[in-house]
Design a protein around this motif. Structure first.
Motif, PDB file in Angstrom:
ATOM      1  N   ALA A 106       1.149   2.632   2.783  1.00 66.39           N
ATOM      2  CA  ALA A 106       2.524   3.126   2.651  1.00 66.39           C
ATOM      3  C   ALA A 106       3.009   3.704   3.990  1.00 66.39           C
ATOM      4  O   ALA A 106       4.141   3.450   4.415  1.00 66.39           O
ATOM      5  N   LEU A 107       2.134   4.460   4.676  1.00 61.51           N
ATOM      6  CA  LEU A 107       2.525   5.084   5.948  1.00 61.51           C
ATOM      7  C   LEU A 107       2.784   4.036   7.038  1.00 61.51           C
ATOM      8  O   LEU A 107       3.678   4.200   7.860  1.00 61.51           O
ATOM      9  N   THR A 108       1.957   2.972   7.038  1.00 60.02           N
ATOM     10  CA  THR A 108       2.094   1.949   8.073  1.00 60.02           C
ATOM     11  C   THR A 108       3.081   0.857   7.652  1.00 60.02           C
ATOM     12  O   THR A 108       3.466   0.025   8.476  1.00 60.02           O
ATOM     13  N   ASN A 109       3.430   0.868   6.376  1.00 59.74           N
ATOM     14  CA  ASN A 109       4.291  -0.192   5.823  1.00 59.74           C
ATOM     15  C   ASN A 109       3.653  -1.562   6.048  1.00 59.74           C
ATOM     16  O   ASN A 109       4.333  -2.551   6.296  1.00 59.74           O
ATOM     17  N   GLN A 110       2.310  -1.583   5.990  1.00 56.67           N
ATOM     18  CA  GLN A 110       1.556  -2.831   6.168  1.00 56.67           C
ATOM     19  C   GLN A 110       0.414  -2.871   5.160  1.00 56.67           C
ATOM     20  O   GLN A 110      -0.068  -1.827   4.722  1.00 56.67           O
ATOM     21  N   ASN A 111      -0.047  -4.079   4.900  1.00 54.94           N
ATOM     22  CA  ASN A 111      -1.182  -4.242   3.998  1.00 54.94           C
ATOM     23  C   ASN A 111      -2.462  -4.209   4.827  1.00 54.94           C
ATOM     24  O   ASN A 111      -3.192  -5.187   4.912  1.00 54.94           O
ATOM     25  N   ILE A 112      -2.718  -3.057   5.436  1.00 51.78           N
ATOM     26  CA  ILE A 112      -3.776  -2.988   6.453  1.00 51.78           C
ATOM     27  C   ILE A 112      -5.132  -2.599   5.865  1.00 51.78           C
ATOM     28  O   ILE A 112      -6.165  -2.997   6.348  1.00 51.78           O
ATOM     29  N   ALA A 113      -5.114  -1.843   4.778  1.00 52.05           N
ATOM     30  CA  ALA A 113      -6.361  -1.400   4.137  1.00 52.05           C
ATOM     31  C   ALA A 113      -6.468  -2.039   2.753  1.00 52.05           C
ATOM     32  O   ALA A 113      -5.473  -2.141   2.032  1.00 52.05           O
ATOM     33  N   ILE A 114      -7.671  -2.453   2.402  1.00 52.35           N
ATOM     34  CA  ILE A 114      -7.863  -3.074   1.080  1.00 52.35           C
ATOM     35  C   ILE A 114      -7.772  -1.995  -0.002  1.00 52.35           C
ATOM     36  O   ILE A 114      -8.390  -0.937   0.099  1.00 52.35           O
ATOM     37  N   VAL A 115      -6.975  -2.282  -1.026  1.00 51.84           N
ATOM     38  CA  VAL A 115      -6.806  -1.374  -2.164  1.00 51.84           C
ATOM     39  C   VAL A 115      -7.392  -2.045  -3.391  1.00 51.84           C
ATOM     40  O   VAL A 115      -7.145  -3.224  -3.634  1.00 51.84           O
ATOM     41  N   SER A 116      -8.214  -1.312  -4.148  1.00 49.21           N
ATOM     42  CA  SER A 116      -8.675  -1.842  -5.434  1.00 49.21           C
ATOM     43  C   SER A 116      -9.049  -0.663  -6.312  1.00 49.21           C
ATOM     44  O   SER A 116      -9.169   0.471  -5.844  1.00 49.21           O
ATOM     45  N   ASP A 117      -9.253  -0.946  -7.608  1.00 47.48           N
ATOM     46  CA  ASP A 117      -9.631   0.151  -8.508  1.00 47.48           C
ATOM     47  C   ASP A 117     -11.147   0.326  -8.573  1.00 47.48           C
ATOM     48  O   ASP A 117     -11.653   1.066  -9.415  1.00 47.48           O
ATOM     49  N   ILE A 118     -11.865  -0.342  -7.670  1.00 47.16           N
ATOM     50  CA  ILE A 118     -13.324  -0.180  -7.613  1.00 47.16           C
ATOM     51  C   ILE A 118     -13.655   0.927  -6.613  1.00 47.16           C
ATOM     52  O   ILE A 118     -13.245   0.854  -5.437  1.00 47.16           O
ATOM     53  N   LYS A 119     -14.368   1.944  -7.072  1.00 45.86           N
ATOM     54  CA  LYS A 119     -14.742   3.065  -6.197  1.00 45.86           C
ATOM     55  C   LYS A 119     -15.523   2.583  -4.988  1.00 45.86           C
ATOM     56  O   LYS A 119     -16.459   1.791  -5.147  1.00 45.86           O
ATOM     57  N   GLY A 120     -15.215   3.071  -3.814  1.00 51.95           N
ATOM     58  CA  GLY A 120     -15.984   2.713  -2.617  1.00 51.95           C
ATOM     59  C   GLY A 120     -15.497   1.443  -1.957  1.00 51.95           C
ATOM     60  O   GLY A 120     -16.249   0.807  -1.221  1.00 51.95           O
ATOM     61  N   THR A 121     -14.263   1.072  -2.177  1.00 44.94           N
ATOM     62  CA  THR A 121     -13.708  -0.146  -1.563  1.00 44.94           C
ATOM     63  C   THR A 121     -13.689  -0.029  -0.046  1.00 44.94           C
ATOM     64  O   THR A 121     -14.053  -0.966   0.660  1.00 44.94           O
ATOM     65  N   THR A 122     -13.265   1.111   0.472  1.00 48.03           N
ATOM     66  CA  THR A 122     -13.244   1.315   1.930  1.00 48.03           C
ATOM     67  C   THR A 122     -14.629   1.776   2.377  1.00 48.03           C
ATOM     68  O   THR A 122     -15.102   2.833   1.943  1.00 48.03           O
ATOM     69  N   THR A 123     -15.275   0.971   3.224  1.00 47.43           N
ATOM     70  CA  THR A 123     -16.651   1.302   3.617  1.00 47.43           C
ATOM     71  C   THR A 123     -16.743   1.790   5.063  1.00 47.43           C
ATOM     72  O   THR A 123     -17.775   2.280   5.485  1.00 47.43           O
ATOM     73  N   ASP A 124     -15.681   1.607   5.825  1.00 49.79           N
ATOM     74  CA  ASP A 124     -15.628   2.088   7.208  1.00 49.79           C
ATOM     75  C   ASP A 124     -14.212   2.587   7.474  1.00 49.79           C
ATOM     76  O   ASP A 124     -13.262   2.106   6.844  1.00 49.79           O
ATOM     77  N   PRO A 125     -14.057   3.525   8.409  1.00 52.74           N
ATOM     78  CA  PRO A 125     -12.708   3.982   8.722  1.00 52.74           C
ATOM     79  C   PRO A 125     -11.815   2.810   9.159  1.00 52.74           C
ATOM     80  O   PRO A 125     -12.269   1.899   9.850  1.00 52.74           O
ATOM     81  N   VAL A 126     -10.566   2.857   8.736  1.00 50.54           N
ATOM     82  CA  VAL A 126      -9.563   1.864   9.145  1.00 50.54           C
ATOM     83  C   VAL A 126      -8.558   2.617  10.025  1.00 50.54           C
ATOM     84  O   VAL A 126      -7.977   3.618   9.592  1.00 50.54           O
ATOM     85  N   ILE A 127      -8.393   2.156  11.253  1.00 46.11           N
ATOM     86  CA  ILE A 127      -7.609   2.902  12.246  1.00 46.11           C
ATOM     87  C   ILE A 127      -6.403   2.079  12.699  1.00 46.11           C
ATOM     88  O   ILE A 127      -6.540   0.890  12.994  1.00 46.11           O
ATOM     89  N   LYS A 128      -5.252   2.710  12.739  1.00 46.84           N
ATOM     90  CA  LYS A 128      -4.037   2.005  13.172  1.00 46.84           C
ATOM     91  C   LYS A 128      -3.223   2.903  14.106  1.00 46.84           C
ATOM     92  O   LYS A 128      -2.864   4.036  13.749  1.00 46.84           O
ATOM     93  N   SER A 129      -2.963   2.405  15.314  1.00 51.63           N
ATOM     94  CA  SER A 129      -2.077   3.112  16.239  1.00 51.63           C
ATOM     95  C   SER A 129      -0.670   2.567  16.053  1.00 51.63           C
ATOM     96  O   SER A 129      -0.483   1.350  15.972  1.00 51.63           O
ATOM     97  N   MET A 130       0.293   3.448  15.981  1.00 53.78           N
ATOM     98  CA  MET A 130       1.674   2.997  15.807  1.00 53.78           C
ATOM     99  C   MET A 130       2.642   4.098  16.221  1.00 53.78           C
ATOM    100  O   MET A 130       2.225   5.220  16.536  1.00 53.78           O
ATOM    101  N   GLU A 131       3.908   3.770  16.221  1.00 50.03           N
ATOM    102  CA  GLU A 131       4.924   4.782  16.468  1.00 50.03           C
ATOM    103  C   GLU A 131       5.506   5.208  15.132  1.00 50.03           C
ATOM    104  O   GLU A 131       5.861   4.366  14.303  1.00 50.03           O
ATOM    105  N   MET A 132       5.538   6.511  14.907  1.00 50.49           N
ATOM    106  CA  MET A 132       6.084   7.017  13.650  1.00 50.49           C
ATOM    107  C   MET A 132       7.171   8.030  13.983  1.00 50.49           C
ATOM    108  O   MET A 132       6.888   9.128  14.480  1.00 50.49           O
TER     109      MET A 132
END
Ligand SMILES: Nc1nc2c(ncn2[C@@H]2O[C@H](COP(=O)(O)OP(=O)(O)OP(=O)(O)O)[C@@H](O)[C@H]2O)c(=O)[nH]1
Ligand SMILES: [Mg+2]
Length: 94
Positions: free
Chosen positions: A30-56
């Motif tokens: 939502a913050l990046t307005n991009q589909n950058i991180a995988i979303v699912s209802d399974i616990k532990g979907t994100t296994t490593d930090p996902v980093i995005k540099s941008m202008e906000m």
């Protein structure tokens, strides 16, 4: 200097921390307005930090970091939790 060449240390760092399945990656997208991180209802979907540099606007250059759940468990889960804690400490000390 173009916005993309702003060094990481000069950017505002926005970290997203919390338990598994709390909706962290959803906030990242939502913050990046991009589909950058995988979303699912399974616990532990994100296994490593996902980093995005941008202008906000109006903040300016930022780094947004989505992280694995701080309540992860098991052998791999504990490694992920350590990584999240290191990420948090680095962010606090920055
Ligand atoms: N009802 C509801 N569901 C949400 C909301 N935000 C996220 N979800 C759902 O919650 C589930 C988990 O969302 P994620 O964004 O993957 O959660 P996460 O915290 O990144 O999870 P991990 O990567 O496992 O740590 C998904 O099925 C999302 O669609 C919300 O505001 N309301
Ligand atoms: Mg996630």
């Amino acid at each position: 200097m173009s916005m993309n060449s702003v060094p990481s240390g000069e950017r505002v760092h926005i970290g997203i921390y919390g338990k598994r399945n709390a909706g962290k990656s959803t906030v990242m997208n939502a913050l990046t307005n991009q589909n950058i991180a995988i979303v699912s209802d399974i616990k532990g979907t994100t296994t490593d930090p996902v980093i995005k540099s941008m202008e906000m606007l109006p903040i300016g250059p930022v780094v947004i970091i989505d992280t694995p759940g701080i309540d992860d468990e098991g052998e791999l889960g504990e490694l992920r939790v350590k990584k999240v804690i290191r990420c948090l400490i680095r962010q606090i000390l920055q």
